[in-house]
Motif scaffolding. Structure first.
Motif, PDB file in Angstrom:
ATOM      1  N   PRO A 199       0.875  -1.309   0.136  1.00 53.04           N
ATOM      2  CA  PRO A 199       0.108   0.052   0.222  1.00 53.04           C
ATOM      3  C   PRO A 199       0.723   1.354   0.004  1.00 53.04           C
ATOM      4  O   PRO A 199       0.527   2.307  -0.698  1.00 53.04           O
ATOM      5  N   SER A 200       2.106   1.098   0.735  1.00 55.18           N
ATOM      6  CA  SER A 200       2.873   2.227   0.887  1.00 55.18           C
ATOM      7  C   SER A 200       3.200   2.845  -0.704  1.00 55.18           C
ATOM      8  O   SER A 200       3.579   3.649  -0.952  1.00 55.18           O
ATOM      9  N   LEU A 201       3.669   1.736  -1.329  1.00 53.48           N
ATOM     10  CA  LEU A 201       4.361   1.894  -2.829  1.00 53.48           C
ATOM     11  C   LEU A 201       3.381   2.560  -3.631  1.00 53.48           C
ATOM     12  O   LEU A 201       3.509   3.723  -4.185  1.00 53.48           O
ATOM     13  N   VAL A 202       1.921   2.356  -3.526  1.00 52.95           N
ATOM     14  CA  VAL A 202       1.027   2.681  -4.432  1.00 52.95           C
ATOM     15  C   VAL A 202       0.485   4.372  -4.084  1.00 52.95           C
ATOM     16  O   VAL A 202       0.737   5.060  -4.922  1.00 52.95           O
ATOM     17  N   LEU A 203       0.370   4.357  -2.661  1.00 55.27           N
ATOM     18  CA  LEU A 203       0.136   5.623  -2.374  1.00 55.27           C
ATOM     19  C   LEU A 203       1.358   6.767  -2.411  1.00 55.27           C
ATOM     20  O   LEU A 203       0.926   8.022  -2.826  1.00 55.27           O
ATOM     21  N   GLU A 204       2.532   6.193  -2.220  1.00 53.18           N
ATOM     22  CA  GLU A 204       3.746   6.943  -2.657  1.00 53.18           C
ATOM     23  C   GLU A 204       3.776   7.449  -4.262  1.00 53.18           C
ATOM     24  O   GLU A 204       3.743   8.565  -4.490  1.00 53.18           O
ATOM     25  N   LEU A 205       3.376   6.437  -4.980  1.00 45.89           N
ATOM     26  CA  LEU A 205       3.040   6.550  -6.407  1.00 45.89           C
ATOM     27  C   LEU A 205       2.326   7.747  -6.693  1.00 45.89           C
ATOM     28  O   LEU A 205       2.480   8.557  -7.532  1.00 45.89           O
ATOM     29  N   LEU A 206       1.198   7.657  -6.128  1.00 43.61           N
ATOM     30  CA  LEU A 206       0.040   8.461  -6.509  1.00 43.61           C
ATOM     31  C   LEU A 206       0.559   9.995  -5.999  1.00 43.61           C
ATOM     32  O   LEU A 206       0.316  11.037  -6.787  1.00 43.61           O
ATOM     33  N   GLN A 207       0.992  10.044  -4.851  1.00 48.07           N
ATOM     34  CA  GLN A 207       1.376  11.449  -4.465  1.00 48.07           C
ATOM     35  C   GLN A 207       2.463  11.930  -5.343  1.00 48.07           C
ATOM     36  O   GLN A 207       2.607  12.981  -5.753  1.00 48.07           O
ATOM     37  N   ARG A 246      19.202   2.219   3.753  1.00 46.28           N
ATOM     38  CA  ARG A 246      17.922   2.281   2.959  1.00 46.28           C
ATOM     39  C   ARG A 246      16.651   2.721   3.993  1.00 46.28           C
ATOM     40  O   ARG A 246      15.565   2.952   3.495  1.00 46.28           O
ATOM     41  N   LEU A 247      17.100   2.430   5.207  1.00 41.79           N
ATOM     42  CA  LEU A 247      16.105   2.774   6.134  1.00 41.79           C
ATOM     43  C   LEU A 247      16.055   4.287   6.228  1.00 41.79           C
ATOM     44  O   LEU A 247      14.978   4.905   6.941  1.00 41.79           O
ATOM     45  N   GLN A 248      16.902   5.014   5.571  1.00 47.40           N
ATOM     46  CA  GLN A 248      16.771   6.505   5.698  1.00 47.40           C
ATOM     47  C   GLN A 248      16.238   7.069   4.576  1.00 47.40           C
ATOM     48  O   GLN A 248      16.468   8.361   4.232  1.00 47.40           O
ATOM     49  N   HIS A 249      15.771   6.251   3.851  1.00 51.64           N
ATOM     50  CA  HIS A 249      15.120   6.747   2.409  1.00 51.64           C
ATOM     51  C   HIS A 249      13.922   7.564   2.867  1.00 51.64           C
ATOM     52  O   HIS A 249      13.274   7.183   3.689  1.00 51.64           O
ATOM     53  N   ALA A 250      13.792   8.568   1.901  1.00 51.12           N
ATOM     54  CA  ALA A 250      12.563   9.280   2.373  1.00 51.12           C
ATOM     55  C   ALA A 250      11.276   8.702   1.597  1.00 51.12           C
ATOM     56  O   ALA A 250      10.071   9.095   1.883  1.00 51.12           O
ATOM     57  N   ASN A 251      11.370   7.829   0.924  1.00 53.96           N
ATOM     58  CA  ASN A 251      10.318   7.016   0.009  1.00 53.96           C
ATOM     59  C   ASN A 251       9.753   6.028   1.075  1.00 53.96           C
ATOM     60  O   ASN A 251      10.446   4.945   1.368  1.00 53.96           O
ATOM     61  N   GLY A 252       8.605   5.866   1.898  1.00 55.15           N
ATOM     62  CA  GLY A 252       8.145   4.946   2.598  1.00 55.15           C
ATOM     63  C   GLY A 252       8.223   3.638   2.151  1.00 55.15           C
ATOM     64  O   GLY A 252       8.347   2.766   2.936  1.00 55.15           O
ATOM     65  N   ALA A 253       8.024   3.550   0.843  1.00 56.41           N
ATOM     66  CA  ALA A 253       7.966   2.147   0.240  1.00 56.41           C
ATOM     67  C   ALA A 253       9.104   1.432   0.277  1.00 56.41           C
ATOM     68  O   ALA A 253       9.269   0.175   0.695  1.00 56.41           O
ATOM     69  N   VAL A 254      10.159   2.003   0.096  1.00 54.01           N
ATOM     70  CA  VAL A 254      11.598   1.620   0.161  1.00 54.01           C
ATOM     71  C   VAL A 254      11.716   1.211   1.655  1.00 54.01           C
ATOM     72  O   VAL A 254      12.227   0.085   1.849  1.00 54.01           O
TER      73      VAL A 254
END
Lengths: 452, 835
Positions: A78-86, B269-277
């Motif tokens: 879910p994080s990936l998709v929401l991040e992507l939308l943003q 990678r834990l310091q990445h601004a992208n939550g998915a990463v």
């Protein structure tokens, strides 16, 4: 992996709709909008950003009054998709300058072009504004920035004579100035959102700063940038200590961040040594660094509330706001709200004379007092008196039935954490190269609450 | 402004739903098609835009397909792109017209400009028309070899698109192998990442029918491939990094050094601004350290700060996704987060879906040292304007009270709620006080004093009313006017809409009667007669039951209705630990947000990157009957898999007659009995008849000649393993041995019912944990344990009944005895079908 992407207006119209994999039925936009609009019968509860309906997962984020939606049948992150939308919203904003329904409608072909390159068969290809430039050929149709509502993102930086070039941040990355060449400039914004909860006795229960160093670069040729922060900046708290016992350090001493994260482009080679960040800023807007701080700070506003019963069916509320920051600073767009007892029928207000741009209102529907103030100069104090009329006896419970008092505000050129950008160095391409550099600070209320 | 009604809307000129507008477009396009006038591209652009805007709002513009294709002969790339978009949208519904586009798309695939080549190839592959696939192979083949990385990037995804249109065409053209080569050698990371995506999908679905694909799929998580990706991870885009991290999760390092190497490599990678990463990295850390308790705990400590930072930066939606994961971790290990409770305080402007999560987290982390502050905070929310959250907050206080030992202060707070005189607060508090009394009867005195003051007229919600009535019945001795309150409630029987309340009323008045008969007799009579006349079946039955009980013997009735109660020590948890573990295994997926394992909300082909659990999820449990309705199969199986452990134990016990086997003796008599009992159609006689019909000469093969001598390994006949542990072990253990051998003809025939094999193996102390597949391909997962120690063998057994081949993969705790076990397994299998 996503199956469809679409953008809906506030009324639920499809502005763009892209089906990448053909796995989900066509009517999803309508199904989605109905579900979001009527999430709970009473309409009080907001739909969560992710939900599942008949095997289809719907993701959405709200940006500029628009709904950016993705669907899939797969159990994705879910994080990936929401991040992507943003991110898609941000890329579109980079291209259009201003993101709103009008600009999107005028430029939907350009947006389709972007979408085709950002996602292929549901897989993300790139979200870099820079990389996308070579694939996108439509010219943006610029929407008149002057016609925007006063609370657009650029407006927070406007303050008296220190007016920022408001059009710059709403400029498209691909647009050129009338003169043909685009202006070389870079914006670095330190935006801090603060959350404070005061107990009924005025003691600070919790406080937190969520900060972002936001960058928007219009520099040509991708020069390297060096950003220096406070040398006394510390990251991470020593273990064992409770989070809120840093009272002694208020006023002086080190700036201590609980934690932070960085944009991909940031290199931290010298960060441990001299607190400098090196990066080659990509085009468009992006956060260089996000940080979080629970170190105690001096809250910019104090709120005092006094409730006095005046007979069985009447009471008086006195709200006092004190601005505890230097007089050279002015806060703007202040709004104070306070829920009143359910049996309140009427409220009359007494505003201090001599202060312009004040409004006070009693919202009958949700029994709420609203006090709006255009500007408060540091060091000053404002008071509001409200006389309430009740439809039933209060049994001395008025305090329990009202509050808490909450406040929103914006304070330009002020930051509570004392985190600073000491200097911003741009690698020179030639000796006369001297682009415009804008370093701006702003503090905003996130959750600013005083219990009574 | 009045919104227009539907009937007014369709003919309105501003809503271009009429055929007229599309017709106009058609003729305008036709005029422009052949024109070479200057500025014609601009007019085309305008028209194309109109077509696409109609398409977007859902108006069918497929009728201009021919004209669009005619206009596409242009060098204007913006026009081309719009045309591609249009064609991609309508080709599927107009396969004949789509053929028209093939020509110009193929030509564009050979254009000088790599941009055009890529765009054309992408559109060509997006047509989704099955009978056009022959036109794809050529351009795709050259696209994969193109010198420009953009074209290769598009071509790789193109291969995947082709696979979805026609899997056989894709495989026959050997595209997967080309992709594998690109994945391991291409200089462009996006080409590499796309190849990985495509191969995961292709081999993932091919693996079911092809051994080779299955091996290739396994090879993706082999050490060299994983290291190749790990070493390059920083070159990938943030999205591709997520992909790589998802792959790494499936890899099982051989020792702890390797684990630490990987973790050190991924630390930043834990310091990445992208939550998915960050979440993908966290998943790797959590899975790698599952078997290392200390390190696992350190991981929790390490990821706290990054998670909290992600929660507070970014949009509310993004923080919700992260917060859901934090919630999962807090629920798993509340003690690690107990000092961070202030982070879980609600902010007044947060959406309620965030507040709900936070309230649960606050409840979970409450312990001796922070309870006071947490409960104080929660009490503030109880006065919240958001009633739903106020209710949740009160429930949270109640839950904390139920999980703590020192509840004095909390009980006082709860009682204060009762005095707040807000109906919903009173309602929630009553329910809680009732639960509290069930756990801490010693508080009855204090609580009853307060509850007694509540006027039942102020309590309207059924749950709260039922709670109040329960307390009135239970504590009628201490509440002087209990009989009278009950009596007045009974008088209003007809106005009481909730059956639950009426049921409680019956029971309460009974209890009250046993304690204070003279005062209650009248009320009891009224209640019973009202109950007997009640239209609700349950209420009626309960009233009748009580009536008969009382008629029979009052003392016995009291023993039944009002026996002495034991305080409840632990209230049942709503979610089983298996389900929780399964959600944890699916970290960084929707399962966490929904708080459900994926099989509960997704059909099997969409479960994402959890292939192994998918397999188990789709297979049916051994004990399951073959008569299940197919439509319910998947769900029922899944439930069985998770909940069936205890049932299975019973069935194991039943078929083994209670005596532990010391050696794998082949007790054929007991086997045939169980078989014939469960499967009347497959009794030995029946199968004999079939065998004879097939002319297999059943009796010709002497048993002793086939059966190898029984090995010395002794297995535990009552071995028990829950599916979650099985899954975990299966992923963690390396493959010990793989074997392939032929089945006896008899065995193949007997396999018409997989249950027969399951029972047969069970009799050899080899338990089946899951089975499935469609003939001719059947798949079984077995396990066994050593008789004298807790050492487990796991077996994956794939049988193809048409080729009479069985492929066996064995994983074992104790590698040294694998040989013995595999011999044993083989002998057990080879014996199958021989009476």
């Amino acid at each position: 992996m996503i199956s469809q992407f679409f953008v809906l207006s506030q009324r639920g119209d499809n502005i763009v709709f892209r089906d990448y994999r053909g796995e989900v039925q066509k009517g999803t936009a309508e199904i989605f909008f109905r579900k979001v609009k009527f999430w709970k019968e009473d309409g009080h509860e907001e739909a969560p950003p992710v939900f599942n309906l008949d095997g289809v997962n719907y993701f959405h984020v709200k940006v500029a009054g628009l709904l950016f939606v993705a669907t899939t049948r797969v159990n994705v992150s879910p994080s990936l998709v929401l991040e992507l939308l943003q991110r898609i919203a941000r890329v579109i904003k980079d291209y259009l300058g201003i993101l709103n329904e009008e600009s999107l409608r005028k430029n939907f072909v350009l947006v389709y072009e972007l979408l085709d390159e950002v996602i292929d068969f549901g897989y993300v290809q790139t979200t870099s504004t820079e990389v996308l430039k070579s694939y996108v050929f439509n010219e943006p149709i610029v929407v008149d920035a002057a016609r925007l509502q006063p609370l657009n993102p650029a407006a927070i930086f406007m303050q008296g004579s220190k007016r920022m070039p408001g059009t710059a941040v709403t400029k498209s990355v691909v647009a050129t100035e009338p003169g043909g060449r685009s202006r070389e400039e870079i914006f670095v914004d330190i935006i801090e959102k603060i959350s404070v909860t005061f107990s009924s006795s005025g003691y600070i229960l919790t406080s937190e700063i969520d900060g972002t160093i936001q960058m928007k670069s219009y520099l040509s040729g991708n020069p390297e940038i060096r950003l220096a922060l406070n040398e006394d900046l510390n990251i991470g708290r020593s273990g064992g200590r409770s989070l809120y016992d840093y009272r002694s350090s208020t006023g002086s001493g080190a700036v201590i961040l609980d934690d932070c994260n960085f944009h991909e482009s940031v290199r931290l080679d010298n960060f441990e040594v001299d607190r400098t960040l090196n990066l080659v800023p990509p085009d468009g807007e992006f956060p260089v660094m996000n940080y979080r701080m629970t170190q105690e700070f001096k809250p910019p506003f104090r709120i005092n509330t006094l409730i006095e019963e005046a007979g069985t069916l009447k009471a008086e509320v006195i709200l006092k706001i004190s601005a505890e920051f230097p007089s050279s600073i002015t806060a703007n767009t202040i709004l104070v709200q306070m829920p009143l007892p359910k049996y309140t029928t009427r409220a009359t207000f007494e505003l201090e004379s001599g202060v312009i741009g004040q409004t006070a209102d009693f919202k009958e529907v949700n029994k709420r007092l609203e006090w709006g103030i255009k500007k408060i100069v540091g060091g000053s104090e404002l008071t509001l008196r409200a006389k309430l009329t009740f439809s039933q006896e209060s049994h001395g419970n008025i305090t329990k039935e009202s509050g808490p008092v909450s406040m929103t505000f914006t304070i330009p050129m002020y930051n509570v954490s004392r985190l600073q950008v000491k200097y911003l160095q741009i690698a020179k391409k030639f000796s006369a190269y001297n682009p415009y550099r804008w370093v701006r600070y702003v503090t905003q209320a996130n959750s600013y609450v005083a219990r009574i | 402004m009045v919104p227009p009604t539907l009937s007014q809307r369709s003919p309105s000129p501003s809503q271009p739903s009429g055929k007229g507008e599309v017709g106009d477009l058609k003729s305008q396009l036709r005029q422009l098609a052949g024109s070479r006038a200057p500025g014609v591209d601009d007019s085309k652009r305008e028209l194309f835009k109109k077509v696409i805007s109609f398409m977007t709002i859902g108006i069918d513009v497929s009728s201009v397909f021919g004209e669009m294709v005619m206009c596409s002969a242009t060098s204007d790339i913006v026009l081309k792109k719009m045309c591609y978009l249009y064609v991609g949208n309508y080709a599927k519904v107009n396969p004949d017209l789509a053929l028209l586009t093939i020509n110009f798309l193929q030509r564009d695939c050979k254009d000088e400009d790599p941009m055009i080549r890529g765009l054309a190839l992408r559109s060509l592959c997006s047509l989704r028309v099955a009978n056009l696939v022959e036109y794809l192979v050529g351009p795709l083949g050259s696209g994969l070899k193109d010198s420009n990385s953009y074209v290769r990037m598009v071509a790789v995804i193109g291969v995947l698109k082709l696979y979805h249109i026609s899997a056989s065409t894709c495989v026959d053209a050997d595209f997967p192998l080309t992709l594998k080569h690109l994945m391991l050698n291409d200089s462009d990371t996006q080409v590499v990442a796309n190849s990985l995506c495509a191969l995961q999908e292709i081999w993932g679905s091919e693996a079911a029918n092809s051994e080779e694909a299955s091996r290739e799929k396994e090879a993706l998580i082999s050490k060299p491939v994983i290291y190749y990706f790990l070493n390059r991870i920083k070159e990938f885009s943030e999205w591709a990094q997520c992909l790589v991290l998802d792959l790494v999760v499936k890899y099982f390092p051989s020792d702890s050094n390797e684990i630490f190497d990987i973790m050190n490599l991924l630390e930043d990678r834990l310091q990445h601004a992208n939550g998915a990463v960050v979440l993908a990295t966290i998943k790797v850390f959590l899975q790698l350290t599952l078997s290392m308790t200390d390190v696992h705990q350190q991981v929790y400590e390490r990821i706290k700060a990054p998670l909290l930072t992600l929660v507070s930066s970014g949009s509310p939606e993004q923080s919700y996704a992260v917060l859901s994961h934090l919630h999962l971790l807090v629920m798993r290990a509340p003690y690690i987060f107990s000092s961070d409770y202030k982070h879980f305080y609600c902010q007044y402007n947060e959406p309620s879906y965030v507040k709900k999560l936070k309230l649960e987290m606050l409840t979970a982390v409450a312990n001796e040292s922070n309870t006071y502050e947490i409960v104080t905070e929660l009490c503030e929310y109880a006065a919240n304007v958001d009633i739903a959250i106020a209710r949740e907050s009160i429930r949270a206080v109640g839950k904390i009270a139920l999980q703590q030992y020192d509840v004095n202060a909390i009980v006082d707070r709860l009682l204060q709620f009762l005095e707040m005189e807000k109906d919903y607060v009173t309602a929630e508090a009553l329910v809680l006080v009732k639960d509290l009394l069930r756990k801490y009867p010693q508080w009855s005195h204090d609580c009853i004093a307060v509850v007694g003051n509540i006027s039942s007229k102020n309590v309207q919600e059924p749950k709260a009313k039922a709670a109040l009535i329960w307390m009135l019945g239970e504590y009628s001795r201490d509440m002087s006017d209990a009989p009278y309150i009950l009596e007045s409630l009974i008088e209003n029987w007809d106005e009481e809409n909730s059956a639950e309340v009426r049921l409680h009323l019956l029971t309460a008045v009974m209890k009250c009667f046993f304690k204070r008969p003279p005062e209650t007799q009248k009320a009891l009579g009224a209640a019973l007669s009202a109950g007997l006349a009640d239209f609700h079946q349950d209420v009626h039955d309960r009233a009748l039951f009580y009536y008969r009980l009382l008629q029979h013997n009052v003392t016995i009735a009291e023993r039944v209705v009002n026996p002495p109660k034991q305080a409840v020590s632990v209230f049942a948890d709503t979610q089983s630990s298996e389900i929780k573990d399964r959600i944890f295994d699916e970290f960084n997926s929707l399962s966490v947000v929904y708080e459900k394992p994926s099989y509960m909300f997704t059909d099997r082909e969409h479960r994402g990157p959890f292939e192994f659990s998918d397999e188990l999820g789709n297979l049916s449990i051994g004990a399951e009957s073959a008569n299940d309705v197919p439509a319910h199969r998947v769900e029922a199986n899944d439930k069985d898999l998770l909940l069936g452990t205890s049932e299975k134990e019973e069935s194991v016990g039943a078929s083994i007659n209670g005596s532990a086997y010391t050696a794998p003796l082949y007790d054929t008599s007991s086997l045939s009995i169980t078989t014939s009992q469960a499967q009347p159609g497959h009794s030995p006689h029946a199968s004999l008849a079939i065998d004879d019909l097939l002319g297999l000469g059943l009796t010709a093969a002497p048993t002793s000649a086939i059966t190898p001598s029984p090995p010395s390994l002794k297995l535990n006949s009552r071995a028990v393993l829950d599916p979650a542990t099985f899954q975990q072990k299966w992923r963690q253990l390396p493959l010990s041995t793989t074997q392939e051998y032929s089945l006896t003809p008899q065995g193949t025939v007997a396999l018409t019912a997989p249950q027969a094999l399951i029972r047969h193996m069970q009799a050899q102390s080899i338990q089946c944990i899951a089975s499935g597949g469609q003939p001719p391909n059947l798949k079984f997962f077995f396990f066994s344990q050593k008789a004298e120690e807790a050492s487990t063998y796991l077996v994956e057994c794939k049988i193809n009944t048409s080729s009479a081949k069985a492929q066996i993969n064995i994983k074992a705790d104790d590698q040294r005895t694998t040989e013995e076990f595999s011999a044993l397994f083989r002998s057990a299998l080879s014996n199958f079908g021989i009476p």
